[in-house]
Design a protein around this motif. Structure first.
Motif, PDB file in Angstrom:
ATOM      1  N   PRO A 116       0.753  -1.603  -0.096  1.00 10.25           N
ATOM      2  CA  PRO A 116       0.406   0.020   0.278  1.00 10.25           C
ATOM      3  C   PRO A 116       0.689   0.966  -0.223  1.00 10.25           C
ATOM      4  CG  PRO A 116      -0.698  -1.262   2.256  1.00 10.25           C
ATOM      5  CD  PRO A 116       0.201  -1.700   0.673  1.00 10.25           C
ATOM      6  N   ALA A 117       2.116   1.457   0.693  1.00 13.35           N
ATOM      7  CA  ALA A 117       3.140   1.539   0.913  1.00 13.35           C
ATOM      8  C   ALA A 117       3.917   2.670  -1.026  1.00 13.35           C
ATOM      9  CB  ALA A 117       4.115   2.412   1.676  1.00 13.35           C
ATOM     10  N   ARG A 118       3.455   1.670  -1.509  1.00 17.01           N
ATOM     11  CA  ARG A 118       4.154   2.115  -3.045  1.00 17.01           C
ATOM     12  C   ARG A 118       3.656   2.754  -3.869  1.00 17.01           C
ATOM     13  NH1 ARG A 118       3.875  -1.998  -8.510  1.00 17.01           N
ATOM     14  NH2 ARG A 118       1.499  -1.810  -8.080  1.00 17.01           N
ATOM     15  N   PRO A 119       4.494   3.346  -4.716  1.00 19.82           N
ATOM     16  CA  PRO A 119       3.602   4.694  -5.788  1.00 19.82           C
ATOM     17  C   PRO A 119       2.372   4.219  -6.293  1.00 19.82           C
ATOM     18  CG  PRO A 119       5.331   5.499  -5.250  1.00 19.82           C
ATOM     19  CD  PRO A 119       5.108   4.477  -4.949  1.00 19.82           C
ATOM     20  N   LEU A 120       0.987   4.863  -6.021  1.00 28.44           N
ATOM     21  CA  LEU A 120       0.381   4.467  -7.551  1.00 28.44           C
ATOM     22  C   LEU A 120      -0.016   5.434  -8.695  1.00 28.44           C
ATOM     23  CD1 LEU A 120      -1.779   2.272  -7.549  1.00 28.44           C
ATOM     24  CD2 LEU A 120      -4.008   3.540  -6.729  1.00 28.44           C
ATOM     25  N   LEU A 121      -0.555   6.150  -8.241  1.00 30.03           N
ATOM     26  CA  LEU A 121      -0.311   7.550  -9.648  1.00 30.03           C
ATOM     27  C   LEU A 121       1.099   8.279  -8.814  1.00 30.03           C
ATOM     28  CD1 LEU A 121      -3.915   7.999 -10.511  1.00 30.03           C
ATOM     29  CD2 LEU A 121      -2.199   9.623 -10.654  1.00 30.03           C
ATOM     30  N   THR A 122       0.943   8.882 -10.126  1.00 24.82           N
ATOM     31  CA  THR A 122       1.721   9.833  -9.871  1.00 24.82           C
ATOM     32  C   THR A 122       1.931  11.006 -10.638  1.00 24.82           C
ATOM     33  OG1 THR A 122       3.775   8.736  -9.583  1.00 24.82           O
ATOM     34  CG2 THR A 122       4.324  11.155 -10.237  1.00 24.82           C
ATOM     35  N   TRP A 123       1.204  12.210 -10.804  1.00 23.15           N
ATOM     36  CA  TRP A 123       0.669  13.459 -11.529  1.00 23.15           C
ATOM     37  C   TRP A 123       0.995  14.771 -12.190  1.00 23.15           C
ATOM     38  CZ3 TRP A 123      -3.336  14.412 -14.643  1.00 23.15           C
ATOM     39  CH2 TRP A 123      -3.512  16.114 -14.763  1.00 23.15           C
ATOM     40  N   TYR A 124       1.911  14.601 -13.400  1.00 20.53           N
ATOM     41  CA  TYR A 124       2.165  15.789 -13.699  1.00 20.53           C
ATOM     42  C   TYR A 124       1.412  16.407 -14.785  1.00 20.53           C
ATOM     43  CZ  TYR A 124       6.804  13.634 -12.921  1.00 20.53           C
ATOM     44  OH  TYR A 124       8.176  13.524 -11.661  1.00 20.53           O
ATOM     45  N   ASP A 125       1.799  18.091 -14.295  1.00 21.04           N
ATOM     46  CA  ASP A 125       1.178  18.473 -15.696  1.00 21.04           C
ATOM     47  C   ASP A 125       2.472  19.751 -15.853  1.00 21.04           C
ATOM     48  OD1 ASP A 125      -0.370  20.796 -17.491  1.00 21.04           O
ATOM     49  OD2 ASP A 125      -1.572  20.799 -15.831  1.00 21.04           O
ATOM     50  N   ASP A 126       2.685  19.622 -17.816  1.00 24.20           N
ATOM     51  CA  ASP A 126       3.960  19.990 -17.916  1.00 24.20           C
ATOM     52  C   ASP A 126       3.620  21.451 -18.266  1.00 24.20           C
ATOM     53  OD1 ASP A 126       5.696  17.690 -17.446  1.00 24.20           O
ATOM     54  OD2 ASP A 126       5.418  17.504 -19.975  1.00 24.20           O
ATOM     55  N   ALA A 127       2.632  21.625 -17.878  1.00 22.00           N
ATOM     56  CA  ALA A 127       2.050  23.133 -18.771  1.00 22.00           C
ATOM     57  C   ALA A 127       2.017  23.964 -17.273  1.00 22.00           C
ATOM     58  CB  ALA A 127       0.728  22.749 -18.952  1.00 22.00           C
ATOM     59  N   THR A 128       1.938  23.446 -16.057  1.00 20.95           N
ATOM     60  CA  THR A 128       2.177  23.792 -14.931  1.00 20.95           C
ATOM     61  C   THR A 128       3.720  23.992 -13.747  1.00 20.95           C
ATOM     62  OG1 THR A 128       0.977  22.741 -13.627  1.00 20.95           O
ATOM     63  CG2 THR A 128      -0.287  24.483 -14.982  1.00 20.95           C
TER      64      THR A 128
END
Length: 228
Positions: A17-29
């Protein structure tokens, strides 16, 4: 094949459960947000409890989600499916509407009993100004329980998981891998959310993807498969 989205989600995060599930990037911001399976489960449970306890939805009720691919959208969608609701594909009356702040103008086409607006802030902060007729999703959801008692599988679960299983094979998502996904090319939550969950993969979700940053990001995030 599993016939319950909530169970697929639980199985995907159970090994670590501690593993990253979703990493979010927005290259515009320049935004980057990473959530673990445990953190995602907390948001999902709170959303499902909000739907059942505050919005009083019942099994199969239609819900609208006017939000782009995003880590908070993942929590909202999984919360809706965990509560056994039906996420509507087309405008029309719904019991509950979740709308990103920049899509509030579309709300008139989705008459709803309860309406929640999302800032989609990288740190999960609430809106500074809440649109008329809406409650702020973050403020509303945070008071609800961290665990959800469960509900029967929703009417969409089998069809969605069947599609997601097929997409795992079509997109070549490796079991237990780390997949980078360009949201512009894969806006369907079956692709960016459910297929990785079915495969037990973690996701690097990129909005406004800058191709020049792709090689470094693939290395830094230890990506094993790219959908860009």
């Amino acid at each position: 094949m599993a016939d319950n989205i909530a169970r697929v989600f639980a199985d995907a995060i159970a090994p670590d459960p501690a593993r990253p599930l979703l990493t979010w990037y927005d290259d515009a911001t320049g935004e980057r947000t990473e959530i673990s399976g445990a953190t995602a489960a907390n948001w999902v449970a709170k959303t499902a409890n909000l739907l059942v306890d505050e919005a009083a939805v019942t099994h199969g009720d239609p819900v609208g989600v006017l939000c782009p691919p995003h880590w908070q959208t993942a929590a909202v969608l999984l919360g809706c499916w965990s509560a056994g609701t039906t996420v509507a594909d087309t405008p029309g009356p719904v019991e509950v509407l979740f709308a990103a702040a920049d899509r509030i103008t579309e709300a008139d086409a989705w008459p709803a009993g309860e309406r929640y607006a999302l800032a989609l802030h990288p740190l999960g902060l609430p809106l500074r100004v809440v649109p008329n007729g809406f409650a702020d999703y973050v403020n509303a959801v945070r008071v609800h329980g961290d665990h959800f008692g469960g509900a029967p599988a929703g009417p969409q679960d089998v069809a969605l998981l069947t599609r997601a299983t097929a997409r795992v094979a079509q997109l070549g998502i490796p079991s237990g891998g780390r997949v980078l996904i360009d949201t512009a090319r894969h806006p369907d939550p079956v692709d960016w959310l459910l297929a990785p969950l079915v495969a037990g993969a973690s996701t690097v979700l990129c909005a406004h993807l800058d191709p020049q940053k792709l090689p470094a990001r693939t290395h830094t995030e230890q990506v094993t498969h790219t959908l860009a």
